[in-house]
Write an enzyme that holds these catalytic residues in place. Sequence first.
Site, short mmCIF file in Angstrom:
data_model
loop_
_atom_site.label_atom_id
_atom_site.label_comp_id
_atom_site.label_asym_id
_atom_site.label_seq_id
_atom_site.Cartn_x
_atom_site.Cartn_y
_atom_site.Cartn_z
N ASP A 33 47.26 39.65 -9.40
CA ASP A 33 48.53 38.54 -10.40
C ASP A 33 49.33 37.28 -9.73
O ASP A 33 50.12 38.19 -8.89
CB ASP A 33 49.21 39.75 -11.87
CG ASP A 33 50.20 38.38 -11.85
OD1 ASP A 33 50.70 37.56 -12.28
OD2 ASP A 33 50.86 39.63 -13.47
N ASP A 81 51.53 30.86 -13.40
CA ASP A 81 51.28 32.97 -13.68
C ASP A 81 50.27 33.05 -13.75
O ASP A 81 49.59 32.75 -15.09
CB ASP A 81 52.62 33.33 -14.13
CG ASP A 81 52.56 35.08 -14.31
OD1 ASP A 81 51.56 35.50 -14.16
OD2 ASP A 81 53.50 35.56 -14.92
N HIS A 120 54.75 35.77 -21.85
CA HIS A 120 56.41 35.27 -21.82
C HIS A 120 56.43 33.40 -21.70
O HIS A 120 55.02 33.35 -21.56
CB HIS A 120 56.99 35.83 -20.78
CG HIS A 120 56.20 35.52 -19.22
ND1 HIS A 120 56.65 34.49 -18.07
CD2 HIS A 120 55.80 36.62 -18.53
CE1 HIS A 120 55.70 34.75 -17.70
NE2 HIS A 120 54.86 35.93 -17.37
N HIS A 152 60.63 34.23 -16.30
CA HIS A 152 60.18 34.93 -18.29
C HIS A 152 61.81 34.66 -18.41
O HIS A 152 63.20 34.34 -18.15
CB HIS A 152 60.59 36.40 -18.41
CG HIS A 152 59.27 37.23 -17.58
ND1 HIS A 152 58.43 38.14 -17.94
CD2 HIS A 152 58.50 37.29 -15.90
CE1 HIS A 152 57.75 38.55 -17.59
NE2 HIS A 152 57.95 38.53 -16.19
N GLU A 199 49.38 37.07 -21.42
CA GLU A 199 48.66 38.21 -20.58
C GLU A 199 48.11 39.50 -21.37
O GLU A 199 49.47 40.61 -20.94
CB GLU A 199 49.82 38.29 -19.09
CG GLU A 199 50.52 38.74 -19.39
CD GLU A 199 52.00 38.53 -17.85
OE1 GLU A 199 51.26 39.60 -16.90
OE2 GLU A 199 52.87 38.31 -17.59
N GLU A 224 45.38 37.39 -17.39
CA GLU A 224 46.78 35.81 -17.47
C GLU A 224 46.48 34.29 -17.67
O GLU A 224 45.78 34.04 -15.93
CB GLU A 224 47.97 36.90 -17.22
CG GLU A 224 48.94 35.59 -17.28
CD GLU A 224 50.34 35.82 -16.54
OE1 GLU A 224 50.30 36.59 -15.31
OE2 GLU A 224 51.54 36.03 -17.04
CO CO Z 1 53.41 36.61 -16.01
#
Ligand code: CO
Length: 294
Positions: A87, A98, A160, A168, A193, A276
């Site tokens: 990640d 992300d 998010h 976030h 995600e 994600e």
């Molecule tokens: Co994330």
Amino acid sequence: MARYPPDLDRWREAARISAEARELGVSLAVPGASRKEIADRIEAYIRSKGAEPAFPANLSRNVEAAHYTPSREDTERLVAGDLLKVDVGAHLDGAIADTAATVEVGGGQRYALLRRAVEEALAAGIAQIRPGVSVDEIGRAIESAVHRHGLKPVRDLSGHTIERYLLHAGKSIPNVGGLSGATLEEGEVVAVEPFVTNGAGRIQNGPFGNIVRFREDPGPGEPELGRLFRRFRTLPFTLRWVEDAEDRERLRHARRLLQTYPIFEEAGGGVVAQMEHTVLVGKHGPERLTALPD
Ligand code: CO
């Protein structure tokens, strides 16, 4: 009223770098590889492209769902059969992406169902994205894709929204239905995600890990910490990145200014897979910013 970032090209570039860093991490996840070396190489790749890591590379494995990043002294090595989540994120002047993938170390098929379920859940969630969509619809789509495989989404982890220098931001993108009444607007950037498990479908806090974040600017009374704050702002970072031993010592003594993230572990001892993408809420639907061209 659309909410596109004014520097959308920069967000696209950060996303492409993040996606390449993710694939690098996946390619390095072989039996005998050390998680510290993989994290260092992912982050070095991001910096070599003129970006900065938006957070330390998370290399959580098996029952660890999230927030494991190696320490400077980490010597542990991957073994065949580990289920590793890669990640990663990069930012360019606060434009953040992300993205995550899950790899079965050594290429086995023991967790093929978990991996397929999370892949389908990610696609099902993203397919719901359009201006005005309720995040609840996204969560429901993810949940039902996972249930089709007889597995569980991890209900207390969520995607998010992302804003400049805010990994976030205000809205959560749940991985189950019934949790949120928020809606998405055209031009927003969101990370979707799903986490899928063969365990309880909940996480519990494990030990504190190696990821920290400044809660706020230390202020003028703390010039040395202020210098570190200006480097990391309020984004997550790790002492592994801090070359100077005195700076590491300063940070260890500044705990009240720092938030330390616990490692999230599956509450039922289940194994966890995660995928994600960072997605732009486009006028006509989703644009997967962290998908690489085939
Ligand atoms: Co994330």
